[in-house]
Design an enzyme around this catalytic site. Structure first.
Site, short mmCIF file in Angstrom:
data_model
loop_
_atom_site.label_atom_id
_atom_site.label_comp_id
_atom_site.label_asym_id
_atom_site.label_seq_id
_atom_site.Cartn_x
_atom_site.Cartn_y
_atom_site.Cartn_z
N ASP A 177 0.86 -1.17 0.00
CA ASP A 177 0.00 0.00 0.00
C ASP A 177 0.91 1.23 0.00
O ASP A 177 2.11 1.13 0.28
CB ASP A 177 -0.88 -0.04 1.25
CG ASP A 177 -1.63 1.24 1.45
OD1 ASP A 177 -2.31 1.68 0.49
OD2 ASP A 177 -1.52 1.83 2.54
N ARG A 196 -10.48 -0.86 -7.03
CA ARG A 196 -10.44 -0.20 -5.73
C ARG A 196 -10.37 -1.25 -4.62
O ARG A 196 -11.27 -2.07 -4.46
CB ARG A 196 -11.70 0.68 -5.57
CG ARG A 196 -11.74 1.47 -4.28
CD ARG A 196 -12.94 2.42 -4.29
NE ARG A 196 -13.26 2.91 -2.96
CZ ARG A 196 -12.62 3.91 -2.36
NH1 ARG A 196 -11.63 4.53 -2.95
NH2 ARG A 196 -12.97 4.28 -1.15
N LYS A 197 -9.27 -1.23 -3.85
CA LYS A 197 -9.16 -2.17 -2.74
C LYS A 197 -10.33 -1.94 -1.79
O LYS A 197 -10.71 -0.80 -1.59
CB LYS A 197 -7.83 -1.96 -1.99
CG LYS A 197 -6.59 -2.29 -2.83
CD LYS A 197 -5.29 -2.00 -2.07
CE LYS A 197 -5.05 -0.51 -1.91
NZ LYS A 197 -3.76 -0.19 -1.25
N ASP A 232 -0.02 5.13 1.07
CA ASP A 232 -0.16 6.05 2.21
C ASP A 232 -0.25 5.30 3.54
O ASP A 232 -1.08 4.41 3.70
CB ASP A 232 -1.41 6.92 2.02
CG ASP A 232 -1.36 7.74 0.74
OD1 ASP A 232 -0.26 8.14 0.33
OD2 ASP A 232 -2.43 7.97 0.13
MG LIG Z 1 -2.82 3.13 3.60
ZN LIG Z 2 -10.76 1.62 -9.61
#
Ligand SMILES: [Mg+2]
Ligand SMILES: [Zn+2]
Length: 196
Positions: free
Chosen positions: A10, A114-115, A12
């Site tokens: 990941d 999108r996770k 951020d």
């Molecule tokens: Mg994060």
């Molecule tokens: Zn997406």
């Protein structure tokens, strides 16, 4: 024939400090130790792919070129410490923008990337010929853990940096380990790989 192995990271709160939406490269700061963790994983043969949800694009705060400049800064800061990434894959979408009047309708949709959905991990595996069952997912949110599970990764590791699992997005996602930071995750992975 089995593929290569890799680590999905990941962005951020995992590689760089969690400071809210980053719409300017100057806001990006590395978490201490993150660069050396990435360098050590690469030295052990891992492919390194950042997978990040960036609804900052869907909200109209930053276009994809601007996001490219943020990622150029990320790679430049890592490079100063001898660390390189193979790719930075991002989801620019948002299913229901928080500020519909300001949001860009081109990006307002349900997507597969999108996770906690595994789309970005699957794309990384395709691009680099990775065997997902030999890969690891590392992140600071439960949605990262869920994405790693959905992709069939060998292990999904939750970090105490960033939001430290406090996002509450995927409360049923069970990490294989909860670790202090990316450095500790690199130690855990290298031990599992018999390279510690
Ligand atoms: Mg994060
Ligand atoms: Zn997406």
């Amino acid at each position: 024939m089995s593929g290569r192995w890799g680590v999905f990271l990941d962005r951020d709160g995992t590689v760089n400090e969690e400071v809210g939406l980053i719409d300017d490269p100057k806001r990006l700061r590395l978490i201490p130790g993150a660069a050396s963790a990435i360098r050590r994983l690469r030295e052990a043969g891992a492919v390194l792919v950042v997978t990040t949800n960036q609804p900052v694009v869907a909200r109209g705060l930053l276009d994809e070129a601007g996001l490219g400049r943020v990622h150029a800064r990320l790679e430049s800061l890592l490079g100063e410490e001898g660390a390189t990434l193979d790719a930075v894959l991002f989801c620019p979408h948002h299913p229901e923008a928080h500020h519909p009047e300001a949001a860009d309708p081109r990006y307002r949709r349900e997507c597969e990337c999108r996770k906690p959905k595994p789309g970005l991990l699957l794309e990384g595996a395709r691009r680099f010929g990775l065997d997902l069952g030999s890969c690891y997912m590392v992140g600071d949110s439960t949605r990262d853990v869920a994405a790693g599970r959905a992709a069939g990764c060998r292990a999904a590791l939750l970090l105490k940096t960033g939001v430290a699992g406090g996002d509450g997005t995927c409360p049923d996602a069970r990490p294989d380990a909860v670790l202090d930071n990316l450095e500790a995750a690199a130690d855990w992975i290298l031990q599992r790989e018999g390279r510690a």
